[in-house]
Design a protein around this motif. Structure first.
Motif, PDB file in Angstrom:
ATOM      1  N   ASP A  73      13.568  29.391 107.195  1.00  0.00           N
ATOM      2  CA  ASP A  73      13.754  30.614 107.328  1.00  0.00           C
ATOM      3  C   ASP A  73      12.797  31.303 108.516  1.00  0.00           C
ATOM      4  OD1 ASP A  73      14.547  33.386 107.288  1.00  0.00           O
ATOM      5  OD2 ASP A  73      14.301  33.487 105.097  1.00  0.00           O
TER       6      ASP A  73
ATOM      7  N   GLU B 239      13.008  32.578 112.168  1.00  0.00           N
ATOM      8  CA  GLU B 239      12.542  34.016 112.814  1.00  0.00           C
ATOM      9  C   GLU B 239      11.504  33.945 113.693  1.00  0.00           C
ATOM     10  OE1 GLU B 239      13.351  37.531 111.343  1.00  0.00           O
ATOM     11  OE2 GLU B 239      15.115  36.132 111.286  1.00  0.00           O
TER      12      GLU B 239
ATOM     13  N   SER C 151      12.768  32.967 117.145  1.00  0.00           N
ATOM     14  CA  SER C 151      13.878  33.628 117.809  1.00  0.00           C
ATOM     15  C   SER C 151      13.273  34.567 118.685  1.00  0.00           C
ATOM     16  CB  SER C 151      14.854  34.483 116.645  1.00  0.00           C
ATOM     17  OG  SER C 151      15.433  33.597 115.762  1.00  0.00           O
TER      18      SER C 151
ATOM     19  N   LYS D  97      16.688  37.896 116.616  1.00  0.00           N
ATOM     20  CA  LYS D  97      15.996  37.981 115.433  1.00  0.00           C
ATOM     21  C   LYS D  97      16.678  38.915 114.333  1.00  0.00           C
ATOM     22  CE  LYS D  97      11.338  39.663 114.268  1.00  0.00           C
ATOM     23  NZ  LYS D  97      10.292  39.257 113.812  1.00  0.00           N
TER      24      LYS D  97
ATOM     25  N   THR E 284      14.311  38.820 108.536  1.00  0.00           N
ATOM     26  CA  THR E 284      14.812  38.512 107.244  1.00  0.00           C
ATOM     27  C   THR E 284      13.359  38.675 106.508  1.00  0.00           C
ATOM     28  OG1 THR E 284      14.135  36.126 107.297  1.00  0.00           O
ATOM     29  CG2 THR E 284      16.323  36.399 108.036  1.00  0.00           C
TER      30      THR E 284
ATOM     31  N   LYS F  74      12.154  36.297 104.992  1.00  0.00           N
ATOM     32  CA  LYS F  74      11.721  35.053 105.039  1.00  0.00           C
ATOM     33  C   LYS F  74      11.455  34.391 103.674  1.00  0.00           C
ATOM     34  CE  LYS F  74       8.717  35.913 109.266  1.00  0.00           C
ATOM     35  NZ  LYS F  74       7.632  36.725 109.540  1.00  0.00           N
TER      36      LYS F  74
END
Ligand code: GDP
Ligand code: IMO
Ligand code: MG
Length: 424
Positions: free
Chosen positions: A114, A118, A121, A126, A129, A131
């Motif tokens: 995760d 992120e 990206s 993006k 999140t 994370k």
């Protein structure tokens, strides 16, 4: 007895936990049915604040049983840490909590991937999140590559399953994400430790919940996140990886739909969202900072500043439709006391044409249509009687109710359990 459901009607952080705590006094069992440690649920009792992530918000009451449903993704590290903190505060968590044997276990590589996705990206890809590895764990569930809580009860079986999963996952970590592989001899003992601590609490909660309902017990289903973050009904791809909405409550708890009675939708008197994605009523610049400050709008999980916007009638109507909400709770009305006039989004236009519903695509292109309502200057924090609210505040609430076409059953005027108006 029936099961009632609390769902977020916006993009999360609507004040669900405050309402769940309030309703828990008349409830026997509280069930978290989706999401994981991405949730941050705040309850304030007698001025003392508690923040929950995986543990259901009803844990504070002595007489409630709390259930982690099959739809949740459970991170054992976070869970044990949260339990330890709650037990330090005097709550008997391990005596009161049940874990579905079918809920999926979130492992360190979910979090690692995760985070890597992120960080790697481009800004436009993006998601923003938390994370916490949520999307990765749900992806593995769908790929049939997951471990479930019930697997932890069989040491030898777990060893085989984990070895197989790590074979595949380590290739992915190294070849695709350029990360270090994870070690079997770190993860396996950790899972055995979790099973030792919580093994007795892992049961088939699906049959437990339905049989308790048959016996007359009252159940409250606790949603995390909100409708705008739903993987199907939210602003895809800027969503979480589960269904916080009514269908998710049934699939994530196993409660037979015939038991479901009230669907209670929670909405702020304005709106917020954390992370990326379209937000038609967003207030940009300094005006947004003012509302963020007034509402204390900083994420309870990541501490990120929440984006702030005005109440959006189209968004709430969408939530009412997809969830079958029959009663709304309006929270944080006290935060708006600062304003002379309060804008509300009453519709959307696209290329000069009024839309007749919340679009499933292209929300970033709509132009919000605003109406202004008269504000009030008096401090209304903690008021518990609708009649004691200033007339313009009463009329703001009545107007919202009329615009969304669903009754507002509770109004919240402060974070504390007591700061609550039950509408006649
Ligand atoms: P949840 O994720 O939906 O449970 O909501 P959060 O707990 O993340 O965020 C809601 C925040 O607003 C928390 O800090 C609550 O203590 C607070 N809160 C809830 N209801 C009210 C209210 O009516 N007024 C004010 N001022 N704060 C509230
Ligand atoms: P509660 O239960 C607000 C948001 C994240 C991000 C998106 C995807 O407290 O309302 P994820 O980590 O789930 O893959 O992130 O969803 N998000 C939340 N926003 N409240 C939450 O939970 C959230 N849980 C996830 O910010 O935009
Ligand atoms: Mg929250």
């Amino acid at each position: 007895m029936p099961a009632n459901l609390v769902v977020g009607a916006q993009w999360g952080d609507e004040g669900k936990a405050k309402v769940i705590d309030y309703l828990s006094k008349d409830t026997d069992i509280i069930v978290r049915y989706q999401g994981g440690a991405n949730a941050g649920h705040t309850v304030v009792v007698g001025g003392k604040k508690y923040v929950f992530h995986l543990v259901p918000s009803g844990i504070i009451y002595d007489n409630t049983v709390c259930v982690i449903g099959n739809g949740v993704v459970l991170d054992p590290d976070y869970f044990l840490q949260e339990c330890a903190e709650l037990e330090k505060s005097g709550f008997r968590v391990s005596e009161k909590i049940l874990i579905s044997d079918s809920c999926h276990i979130l492992l360190p590589y979910h979090r690692m991937i995760d985070e890597a996705r992120e960080l790697g990206s481009s800004p436009e890809r993006k998601i923003g999140t938390t994370k916490k590895g949520i999307g990765m764990c749900y992806a593995d569930k769908m790929l049939r590559m997951g471990l479930r809580a019930g697997d932890l009860l069989d040491k030898e079986g777990l060893k085989k399953k984990l070895e197989h999963i790590l074979d595949v996952k380590n290739q992915e970590l190294v070849k695709y994400y350029d990360l270090e592989p994870v070690r079997f001899d770190e993860i396996y003992p950790n899972l055995l430790h979790f099973a030792e601590r919580m093994g007795k609490n892992i049961i088939n909660t699906i049959y437990y919940l339905n049989s308790e309902l048959e016996k007359g017990k009252r159940i409250l289903l606790e949603g995390a996140q909100g409708t705008g973050l739903d993987i199907d009904f939210g602003t895809y791809p800027y969503v979480t990886s589960s269904n916080p909405t009514t269908g998710g409550a049934l699939a994530g708890s196993g409660v037979n739909f015939r038991h479901l009675k009230d669907v209670i939708g929670i909405t702020k008197a304005y709106a917020t969202r954390v992370g990326e994605g379209p937000f038609p009523s967003e207030i940009l610049g300094e005006a947004g900072d003012v509302l963020r400050k007034l509402g204390g709008e900083y994420g309870s999980t990541t501490g990120r500043p929440r984006r702030c916007g005005w109440f959006d009638v189209e968004m709430i109507k969408h939530s009412i439709t997809v969830n079958g909400i029959n009663s709304l709770v309006l929270t944080k009305i006290d935060v708006l006391s600062h304003y002379e006039s309060i804008p509300v989004v009453i519709g959307y236009e696209l290329k000069g044409k009024r839309l007749d519903h919340f679009p499933s695509q292209g929300l970033e292109d709509v132009k919000p249509v605003f109406a202004d309502f008269k504000g009030w200057k008096d401090d209304i924090s903690g008021i518990c009687d609708f009649a004691k609210l200033p007339p313009t505040c009463q009329s703001y609430i009545n107007k919202l109710q009329e615009l969304v076409g669903t009754k507002i059953g509770i109004v919240s005027t402060g974070p504390d359990r007591e700061h609550t108006i039950i509408m006649k």
